[in-house]
Design a protein around this motif. Structure first.
Motif, short mmCIF file in Angstrom:
data_model
loop_
_atom_site.label_atom_id
_atom_site.label_comp_id
_atom_site.label_asym_id
_atom_site.label_seq_id
_atom_site.Cartn_x
_atom_site.Cartn_y
_atom_site.Cartn_z
N ALA A 99 -6.88 10.39 -29.63
CA ALA A 99 -6.17 8.86 -29.88
C ALA A 99 -5.84 8.73 -31.62
CB ALA A 99 -6.51 8.08 -29.26
N LYS A 102 -3.38 11.40 -33.49
CA LYS A 102 -1.72 10.89 -32.69
C LYS A 102 -1.15 9.81 -32.76
CE LYS A 102 -2.89 12.71 -27.71
NZ LYS A 102 -3.44 12.40 -25.94
N ALA A 103 -2.27 8.62 -33.48
CA ALA A 103 -1.47 8.41 -33.87
C ALA A 103 -0.63 8.17 -35.39
CB ALA A 103 -2.42 6.67 -34.18
N ASN A 105 0.23 11.18 -35.81
CA ASN A 105 1.24 12.40 -35.65
C ASN A 105 1.02 13.57 -36.15
OD1 ASN A 105 3.19 13.32 -35.05
ND2 ASN A 105 4.56 13.48 -36.40
#
Lengths: 442, 386
Positions: A99, A102-103, A105
């Motif tokens: 996560a 992902k945050a 990118n």
């Protein structure tokens, strides 16, 4: 009344026809076709590799930095700066917090650890697909002496590149070229070899005689080049490990040049000038036996084998202008493949086998371009006062070539460009440089 | 008499309906263009109309050379933002080196005799300016061109939408989203060789300089040409941009209306409410296009790779809230390329699907049954040759 009849007719019609429409859309899952995407560098993150021991700290920094530079240098990937990272990787074994990546990118994540036992540096790494939350391939480790840390980093980068693109990398490879110094009218040339990124430069010859067009053998252990040591051009073979060279007896009282190895390294094709005619010959390295492959009154030169060794592409002015031709490796009838305006030269077959790179001169400018092996889909990738001599990266994805600037003070240097025409950049060399030949992956 | 009139009217109505419906089902290809334009018109219309003047200028080059020369001088400001995004892809590395590669362009006047003539220095400038004309190849190639952002705006880490990736990072995301602009994008890859496509016209440009110095001198202080030039391209672009979306919404509406009408008719006639999943009517074209556009914005294609030769079909299951069941994503088939290239193509497709879903794709909940299972085909054929 009229309206009612019409309305009922329409309703009946739509209901009657619907099953056809519904069947078309309702049959099975929803199907979507995507034909447009974006072309942009894929964002990745390389947190500093974990140093397992205080001595490894320096190597951990250097290796992880070089891995990031290798990947970024391709133009296919973009590093997310470390300042933007949310997670810290403190242990090679600890689970990845997808996560957090992902945050910011990050689509790919490379984690690693480095240890040093006083004699060997060991680098291990893992690559992750952040959005899928899975590991790309399996973790690997490489070991080398401390002064080989750059190769370790290149190896890791090659692995990551391969896992992300599905193709082999080209970072752990070397380039042999002609190093140039001095003014244009008194230029000193000597053979030099370096890593693909310009590091670890070594000179292979002195500057006592002019040297031209070095060509790596398929194994990367030998280099063919043309030298004017005897006053006229002659082909030499140099053993890269021992740094010793010998003359290749190509023919009596003649000029030989433009040599290139066959893909299996057992033969050499080259040009031989006798009188005013230049033709292409082949020599078996083991036996020294030679064979003439072209027999035309024109100039045939710059031969290059296809990767499977079955064909040879070369340049010839038999049509009145320099163009590219393909013939069987055993000689025979040649087929012209270049038909555009201008002159085409120095063709080189891609290691992938699908493209031929060339130098094109048209309207007073030089270009490096590529075309299919049948001459179709010609694309010019560069343009300048003088670009010439393309050489393929071992994976057939990047071209390196020499670019010379205009004027008496003009200098030659090496550039590389992706076959898409993007990511044109200069290759770092201490002096001027020309005639690059990209070697195989080590 | 009336009866026959009704019958005739009814028959004609049937015929017209038949034609309309027939066309609707055949006309699936045009969908592609429709949604693209609608996307542009909503968000980027303003940016397009203001910044795409550059490309226009190019095409006009040959005709009005003199005025444009001054225009370029007045506009060096806009081109400047380009260098900003350009170094981005290579990251904050010392990579800008590749850019200087273009210096050889000035060398281009390999026709030195011309410069030697009275206009020695101007010709040197000429190539520079023609180079500026040409839109610099943006690092990002996307279906929709995005003009370079204004100097003040910050370009998002990635494309705008990614600013709201996960609920967890809402703080960060919001900050970024408010302050960022979409990253500059072009629709084609422009190689260095193509950039000076106007180079052959360089000789003609070298003639221009004779008048240039005078105009420059007069234009610089007045800066009149700039306003002239800008208005010209602006209307040109705004016009097509306006007109383009208009016809499409119409066709969209009509087709959607027909589809909806049919769907409603069926629903009224009694569907199959046996399942607990709301089956609903089929998705309208607009709804399907919305999904397609959402995914394609995140589909990164490496045009030079072997994977660019592979068309993959990916199957996935969806949750009712529009999110993808990530474990259900699977490759159903591939065409072209070897297994390794197919696997790479599949990974890129999977990343696109997962990355762009954000909080879930915008799909109608009442039609969940229609999109509970989705099969997407990723076909890079059109991208490959750019």
């Amino acid at each position: 009344m009229t309206r009612r009849i019409l309305a009922s007719l329409l309703a009946a019609l739509s209901i009657a026809m619907f099953p056809v429409a519904a069947a078309a859309q309702d049959d099975g899952p929803l199907r979507i076709e995507i034909t447009e995407g974006v072309v942009e560098p894929l964002p990745f993150a390389v947190p500093e590799f974990v140093a397992e021991g205080a001595e490894a700290q320096q190597y951990a920094q250097q290796v992880s930095r070089l891995v990031a530079e290798d990947l970024t240098g391709t133009g296919l990937f973009r590093e997310i700066p470390r300042e933007a990272h949310i997670s810290n990787i403190t242990s090679f074994q600890s689970p990845v917090q997808f996560a957090d990546w992902k945050a910011i990118n990050a689509q790919a994540l490379i984690t690693g650890a480095v240890s040093y036992d006083g004699s060997r540096v060991v680098v291990k790494f893992r690559a992750w697909d952040v959005f899928a939350g899975t590991e790309l391939g399996q973790g690997m480790q490489f070991a080398a002496a401390p002064d080989g840390w750059r190769r370790l980093a290149h190896k890791v980068a090659d692995q990551v590149y391969s896992r992300l693109t599905g193709e082999s990398g080209y970072f752990d490879s070397r380039v042999v070229f002609v190093s140039e110094s001095g003014p244009k009218d008194e230029r000193r040339k000597r053979l030099a070899i370096m890593d693909y990124d310009g590091a670890n430069l070594q000179y292979l010859t002195d500057s006592s005689s002019i040297v031209l067009a070095p060509r790596f053998s398929p194994g990367g252990d030998r280099v063919l080049y043309t030298s004017y040591e005897t006053g006229r051009p002659q082909i030499h073979v140099l053993d890269v490990g021992a740094v010793q060279s010998r003359v290749m007896q190509a023919g009596q009282g003649s000029m030989s040049f433009s040599p290139r190895f066959s893909p299996d390294g057992s033969k050499v094709v080259y040009s031989l000038t006798q009188g005013s005619n230049t033709d292409i010959y082949e020599m078996d390295i083991a036996s020294g036996a030679t064979r003439q492959l072209t027999m035309a009154p024109s100039i045939e030169t710059a031969p290059s084998f296809s990767p499977d060794g079955s064909q040879i592409v070369f340049e010839s002015d038999r049509s009145g202008q320099q163009q590219l031709y393909i013939m069987p490796a055993s000689g025979g009838e040649a087929t012209r493949i270049s038909f555009g305006q201008g002159r085409y030269g120095t063709p080189v077959w891609s290691p992938r086998g699908d493209l031929i790179a060339f130098t094109k001169q048209n309207a007073g400018r030089f270009h490096i371009g590529v075309m299919r092996t049948d001459g179709s889909e010609e694309r010019l990738l560069t343009a300048s006062f003088l670009d010439e001599g393309p050489t393929w990266a071992p994976n057939g994805r990047v071209l390196m070539f020499a670019r010379e600037t205009q004027g008496a003070q003009g200098a030659s240097s090496l550039y590389s460009v992706d076959i898409s025409g993007r990511n044109l950049k200069r290759v770092r060399t201490p002096d001027g440089a020309s005639d690059p030949s990209w070697g195989p992956l080590q | 008499m009336r009866k026959s009139l009704y019958i005739s009217g009814g028959a004609h109505a049937l015929l017209i309906l038949w034609v309309m419906l027939g066309n609707v089902f055949r006309a699936s290809p045009p969908e592609v263009q429709m949604t693209e334009v609608s996307v542009i018109s909503e968000e980027e219309f303003a940016a397009l109309s203001s910044t795409e003047s550059a490309p226009e200028a190019e095409t006009e080059d040959p005709a009005p050379p003199a005025p444009e020369a001054t225009q370029e001088v007045a506009e060096p400001a806009p081109p400047e933002p380009e260098p900003d995004p350009a170094p981005e892809p290579p990251a904050p590395e010392p990579e800008p080196a590749p850019e200087p590669v273009s210096p050889p362009d000035p060398v281009e006047p390999e026709a030195p005799p011309v410069p030697e003539s009275p206009t020695d220095t101007p010709p040197v400038n000429a190539p520079d300016e023609t180079a500026r004309h040409v839109p610099r190849p943006a690092p990002r190639v996307a279906p929709e061109p995005v003009a370079p952002p204004e100097p003040d705006t910050t370009v998002a880490e990635e494309t705008q939408q990614a600013a709201t990736p996960e609920a967890e990072s809402s703080d960060v995301a919001e900050e970024e989203q408010e302050a960022t602009a979409p990253e500059e994008a072009a629709t084609e890859i422009v190689t260095e060789a193509e950039e000076p496509a106007s180079a052959p016209s360089a000789p003609s440009a070298s003639v221009r300089p004779r008048t240039r110095p005078q105009q420059l001198a007069s234009a610089e202080p007045e800066a009149e040409p700039a306003p002239e030039a800008e208005p010209a391209p602006a209307p040109e672009q705004s016009a097509p941009a306006e007109t383009a979306p208009q016809p499409e919404p119409q066709s969209d509406e009509s087709s959607d209306a027909v589809a909806d009408a049919i769907a409603e008719a069926l629903a009224g006639g009694g569907g199959s409410p046996d399942r607990d999943v709301p089956e609903g009517p089929p998705l309208t074209r607009g709804e399907r296009d919305g999904l397609r556009v959402a995914v394609q914005r995140c589909w990164v294609v490496d045009v030079g790779s072997q994977a660019a030769n592979v068309t993959v079909t990916v199957g996935m299951n969806m949750e009712a809230d529009g999110t993808v069941v990530s474990s259900s994503i699977e490759m159903l088939g591939s065409e072209g390329g070897n297994a390794s290239a197919a696997e790479t193509a599949f990974q890129a497709a999977r990343r696109a699907i997962l990355r762009c879903q954000e909080g879930g794709y915008d799909l109608p909940a009442d039609k969940y049954g229609q999109w509970q299972r989705i099969e997407m085909t990723f076909n890079p054929e059109e991208m490959r040759l750019r």
